[in-house]
Design a protein around this motif. Structure first.
Motif, mmCIF file in Angstrom:
data_model
loop_
_atom_site.group_PDB
_atom_site.id
_atom_site.type_symbol
_atom_site.label_atom_id
_atom_site.label_comp_id
_atom_site.label_asym_id
_atom_site.label_seq_id
_atom_site.Cartn_x
_atom_site.Cartn_y
_atom_site.Cartn_z
ATOM 1 N N ALA A 1 37.981 -79.290 0.867
ATOM 2 C CA ALA A 1 38.026 -77.878 1.271
ATOM 3 C C ALA A 1 37.323 -76.996 0.252
ATOM 4 C CB ALA A 1 39.474 -77.441 1.430
ATOM 5 N N GLY A 2 36.760 -75.882 0.753
ATOM 6 C CA GLY A 2 36.188 -74.864 -0.123
ATOM 7 C C GLY A 2 34.974 -75.306 -0.905
ATOM 8 N N GLN A 3 34.272 -76.334 -0.433
ATOM 9 C CA GLN A 3 33.090 -76.827 -1.146
ATOM 10 C C GLN A 3 31.829 -76.319 -0.472
ATOM 11 O OE1 GLN A 3 33.615 -78.608 -3.972
ATOM 12 N NE2 GLN A 3 31.441 -78.310 -4.401
ATOM 13 N N SER A 4 30.856 -75.900 -1.268
ATOM 14 C CA SER A 4 29.636 -75.299 -0.736
ATOM 15 C C SER A 4 28.468 -76.275 -0.801
ATOM 16 C CB SER A 4 29.292 -74.023 -1.511
ATOM 17 O OG SER A 4 30.331 -73.069 -1.389
ATOM 18 N N GLY A 5 27.433 -75.918 -0.079
ATOM 19 C CA GLY A 5 26.215 -76.711 -0.081
ATOM 20 C C GLY A 5 25.165 -76.069 0.786
ATOM 21 N N GLY A 6 24.108 -76.808 1.072
ATOM 22 C CA GLY A 6 23.005 -76.272 1.858
ATOM 23 C C GLY A 6 22.559 -77.239 2.922
ATOM 24 N N VAL A 7 21.872 -76.682 3.948
ATOM 25 C CA VAL A 7 21.400 -77.475 5.084
ATOM 26 C C VAL A 7 19.934 -77.163 5.335
ATOM 27 C CG1 VAL A 7 21.722 -78.054 7.507
ATOM 28 C CG2 VAL A 7 23.700 -77.423 6.111
ATOM 29 N N LEU A 8 19.139 -78.214 5.524
ATOM 30 C CA LEU A 8 17.734 -78.107 5.908
ATOM 31 C C LEU A 8 17.539 -78.803 7.244
ATOM 32 C CD1 LEU A 8 16.071 -79.109 2.499
ATOM 33 C CD2 LEU A 8 16.573 -76.794 3.303
ATOM 34 N N PHE A 9 16.385 -78.545 7.896
ATOM 35 C CA PHE A 9 16.051 -79.247 9.129
ATOM 36 C C PHE A 9 14.559 -79.504 9.140
ATOM 37 C CE2 PHE A 9 14.734 -79.764 13.487
ATOM 38 C CZ PHE A 9 15.744 -80.524 14.053
ATOM 39 N N GLY A 10 14.183 -80.725 9.523
ATOM 40 C CA GLY A 10 12.770 -81.050 9.629
ATOM 41 C C GLY A 10 12.554 -82.494 9.986
ATOM 42 N N PRO A 11 11.291 -82.871 10.210
ATOM 43 C CA PRO A 11 10.978 -84.242 10.615
ATOM 44 C C PRO A 11 10.997 -85.250 9.469
ATOM 45 C CG PRO A 11 8.971 -82.941 10.482
ATOM 46 C CD PRO A 11 10.101 -81.996 10.247
ATOM 47 N N ASN A 12 10.927 -84.758 8.210
ATOM 48 C CA ASN A 12 10.958 -85.653 7.058
ATOM 49 C C ASN A 12 11.352 -84.851 5.831
ATOM 50 O OD1 ASN A 12 8.446 -84.454 6.024
ATOM 51 N ND2 ASN A 12 7.493 -85.569 7.730
ATOM 52 N N ASP A 13 11.450 -85.542 4.686
ATOM 53 C CA ASP A 13 11.922 -84.886 3.466
ATOM 54 C C ASP A 13 10.965 -83.819 2.953
ATOM 55 O OD1 ASP A 13 14.113 -86.481 3.568
ATOM 56 O OD2 ASP A 13 13.429 -87.917 2.058
ATOM 57 N N PHE B 1 18.910 -82.802 10.643
ATOM 58 C CA PHE B 1 19.544 -81.974 9.628
ATOM 59 C C PHE B 1 19.716 -82.795 8.350
ATOM 60 C CE2 PHE B 1 20.895 -79.960 13.600
ATOM 61 C CZ PHE B 1 20.650 -78.622 13.319
ATOM 62 N N GLN B 2 19.434 -82.155 7.223
ATOM 63 C CA GLN B 2 19.644 -82.761 5.910
ATOM 64 C C GLN B 2 20.658 -81.897 5.158
ATOM 65 O OE1 GLN B 2 15.938 -83.547 3.858
ATOM 66 N NE2 GLN B 2 14.853 -83.791 5.795
ATOM 67 N N LEU B 3 21.698 -82.527 4.647
ATOM 68 C CA LEU B 3 22.795 -81.800 4.014
ATOM 69 C C LEU B 3 22.946 -82.232 2.562
ATOM 70 C CD1 LEU B 3 23.875 -83.101 7.025
ATOM 71 C CD2 LEU B 3 25.382 -81.156 6.729
ATOM 72 N N ALA B 4 23.267 -81.271 1.705
ATOM 73 C CA ALA B 4 23.477 -81.565 0.287
ATOM 74 C C ALA B 4 24.678 -80.788 -0.211
ATOM 75 C CB ALA B 4 22.242 -81.215 -0.529
ATOM 76 N N LEU B 5 25.489 -81.449 -1.032
ATOM 77 C CA LEU B 5 26.686 -80.838 -1.602
ATOM 78 C C LEU B 5 26.340 -80.233 -2.956
ATOM 79 C CD1 LEU B 5 29.595 -80.707 -0.493
ATOM 80 C CD2 LEU B 5 30.156 -82.629 -1.984
ATOM 81 N N ASP B 6 26.773 -79.003 -3.180
ATOM 82 C CA ASP B 6 26.543 -78.321 -4.452
ATOM 83 C C ASP B 6 27.731 -78.593 -5.368
ATOM 84 O OD1 ASP B 6 25.961 -76.685 -6.538
ATOM 85 O OD2 ASP B 6 25.835 -74.836 -5.375
ATOM 86 N N THR B 7 27.501 -79.394 -6.428
ATOM 87 C CA THR B 7 28.601 -79.786 -7.312
ATOM 88 C C THR B 7 28.404 -79.278 -8.736
ATOM 89 O OG1 THR B 7 27.511 -81.888 -7.825
ATOM 90 C CG2 THR B 7 29.011 -81.855 -5.941
#
Length: 454
Positions: free
Chosen positions: A287-299, A328-334
Motif C-alpha cells: 500500500a501507498g507505494q508510488s511509481g511510473g507507467v510507460l506505454f510503447g512497442p519496445n523499451d 504498458f511498462q511499470l516501475a516501482l519507485d523505491t
C-alpha cells in the motif's frame, strides 16, 4: 650511523608542520617512484629535495644531481623548537635508491633513531667527484611521528534488512613508529564512519582493541578512522580498509490485466494493476507505494502514461488512449525505501487498429470469359501499411467464400489501386478483402454478382 646532539630540548610544534611535511613527502614519493631524470641542462651540483618517505617516515631520502658522480652526502637535522642540530646523517648511512650517481635519489639504509618525535628541518651538504660542494639549507622536512594503522576491521553481517539494521564492529588500532616497530595503541579515540560520516567514537583497550555497534539505513561502507586525539605520543591520521554493507531487499511484483488487447485507433484501454511484496506469510499487498507507467512497442520507444500510488489493497487503475500498439511498462519507485526491491512489470500487448476501407470495387465478365475485378482502398487515419495485399474472394451462394486471387495495391492518385482477372465460368459473387493484422482494421468491399459466361 647518525650522530645525535643530546642538547635538544622541549617538544617540537607538531601539528603546525604536518601539512608541510605531507606535501614534501608526497612529492618525494612520486619523484622517487618515477625515477630521476637522466639529463640536465646544467652540470651544476644541485640538491632538489629532502624529506621522509611517506609510508616509512623514519627513512630519510635526498634527491641530488650533478655533471659528475655525487660522492658525499651529509644531512643535518635541525629542531624547529631549539634551532639546534639533533642528528647528522653521513654518506655511509645512505644508499642509491633510484636513478644514477649523477642524478638520483638516496635513502638511508635503516630508519633513523631520534630522541623525540617531531618535524625536523633538513640541511644537506653534497660533494661530487669534481670536488664541487653545495650546502642546501631547508632542503625539506623529516616527519618523525607515529602513524596510526588498523588491523582487519570485523563486522558481524554483510548486509542489513528491515528488522536487522545494527552492525557489530570490532578491530585493533596499532601505531607504526618511525623505527618500523608496530605496537597496539591503548586508550586512543577511534571514529567509526558510516558512509564517510562519523556515527560513533570509541576508545581502545590496553591491547588496542575496540568494539561497538552502528545502525545503517541503507547500503554503505563502514570504516574505522583515527584522527588526532591529543594523546601522547602524537599519532598521525590512519584509517582501516572499508567494509561494504549491503541491503537484503524485499522482493516486489506487479500483476497486470488490460480490459482490451485489440482496440480501434482513438479508443482507450484500462490497465488494472496489483502491487505486492513478499513476506514470511507470502505475497501481500503493498500500500501507498508510488511509481511510473510507460506505454510503447519496445523499451526505446515509449510514451509517458503517468504516475501511480497504490491504494490500501495495493491496486491502482489507469485509462490510456494509445496512438500505436504496444504494452504498458511499470516501475516501482523505491528511492525512499532502500529495503524494497525496485521491480518492473509489463502488461499484455495491446494492438491498435487504424481504419481501412474500400472506396470502390467492380467485378464483371470480360469478352474472354474471365472475371475482371478492380477497386480502390483507403486508410483515413493517415497511416498506411508497408505492403497492401488485397484478396479477391468468390462465393457461389454469398455465404461461403474462397480466395481466388491476391493483388498488391499501389497509390494511383485517388486511392490505392488493385485489380485481378479470374478464370471462372460459373456464376457467383465476388468481393475484395483486406486483412488488417495487428495494426489496421480489416475491410470488406461490397459483394457483386457476376453471371455465368455464355
Amino acid at each position: 650511523m647518525a650522530r645525535f646532539n643530546q642538547q635538544e630540548g622541549g617538544l617540537p610544534v607538531l601539528l603546525r608542520r604536518i601539512r608541510r611535511w605531507a606535501m614534501v613527502a608526497g612529492a618525494a614519493t612520486v619523484l622517487s617512484l618515477g625515477g630521476a631524470t637522466t639529463s640536465h641542462a646544467s652540470d651544476q651540483l644541485e640538491v632538489r629535495y629532502a624529506g621522509s618517505v611517506s609510508d616509512d617516515l623514519g627513512i630519510l631520502q635526498i634527491s641530488a644531481r650533478s655533471g659528475a658522480d655525487v660522492k658525499n652526502i651529509t644531512a643535518h637535522l635541525i629542531s624547529y623548537t631549539t634551532q639546534t642540530e639533533v642528528a647528522e646523517v653521513r654518506s655511509n648511512d645512505f644508499r642509491l635508491f633510484s636513478g644514477t650517481p649523477q642524478d638520483g635519489v638516496w635513502r638511508t639504509r635503516e630508519p633513523l633513531k631520534l630522541p623525540e618525535f617531531g618535524s625536523y628541518r633538513i640541511d644537506v651538504d653534497v660533494t661530487d667527484a669534481d670536488g664541487d660542494h653545495v650546502r642546501q639549507q631547508s632542503a625539506g622536512d623529516l616527519a618523525y611521528y607515529v602513524v596510526a594503522q588498523f588491523g582487519e576491521l570485523s563486522v558481524d553481517r554483510s548486509s542489513i534488512d528491515r528488522e536487522h539494521r545494527d552492525v557489530h564492529v570490532e578491530g585493533t588500532l596499532y601505531g607504526r613508529w618511525p623505527t618500523r616497530e608496530v605496537k597496539p595503541l591503548a586508550g586512543r579515540k577511534v571514529d567509526i564512519d558510516v558512509d564517510y560520516w562519523t556515527q560513533t567514537t570509541v576508545s581502545t583497550d590496553k591491547r588496542g582493541h575496540f568494539t561497538t555497534s552502528v545502525r545503517l539505513d541503507n547500503a554503505a561502507p563502514i570504516q574505522a578512522v583515527f584522527r588526532s586525539d591529543g594523546g601522547t605520543p602524537n599519532v598521525l591520521y590512519g584509517e582501516s580498509k572499508s567494509v561494504q554493507i549491503g541491503v537484503d531487499q524485499v522482493p516486489t511484483r506487479f500483476t497486470t490485466t488490460v480490459d482490451e488487447t485489440d482496440i480501434d485507433y482513438g479508443q482507450s484501454v484500462t490497465l488494472n494493476v496489483t502491487v505486492e511484496q513478499k513476506t514470511g506469510d507470502g505475497w501481500v499487498p503493498l500500500a501507498g507505494q508510488s511509481g511510473g507507467v510507460l506505454f510503447g512497442p519496445n523499451d526505446s520507444a515509449t510514451d509517458v502514461v503517468g504516475r501511480f500510488t497504490t491504494a490500501d489493497d495495493g491496486t491502482f487503475t489507469m485509462d490510456y488512449t494509445p496512438w500505436q500498439g504496444g504494452y504498458f511498462q511499470l516501475a516501482l519507485d523505491t528511492e525512499d525505501d532502500p529495503f524494497l526491491q525496485a521491480s518492473t512489470g509489463t502488461s499484455s500487448i495491446v494492438h491498435v487498429h487504424r481504419a481501412s476501407k474500400f472506396t470502390a470495387f467492380t467485378a464483371g465478365r470480360s469478352d474472354t470469359g474471365q472475371v475482371h475485378t478492380e477497386g480502390l482502398i483507403d486508410f483515413p487515419d493517415g497511416w498506411t501499411p508497408a505492403t497492401i495485399l488485397v484478396d479477391i474472394q468468390y462465393s457461389p451462394d454469398g455465404t461461403e467464400w474462397t480466395t481466388v486471387a491476391t493483388d498488391e495495391a499501389f497509390w494511383g492518385g485517388s486511392g490505392y489501386e488493385f485489380g485481378a482477372d479470374i478464370d471462372q465460368s460459373a456464376a457467383g459473387s465476388y468481393r475484395a478483402v483486406f486483412a488488417g493484422g495487428d495494426s489496421f482494421q480489416s475491410a470488406i468491399s461490397q459483394s457483386l454478382f457476376v453471371e455465368a459466361s455464355l
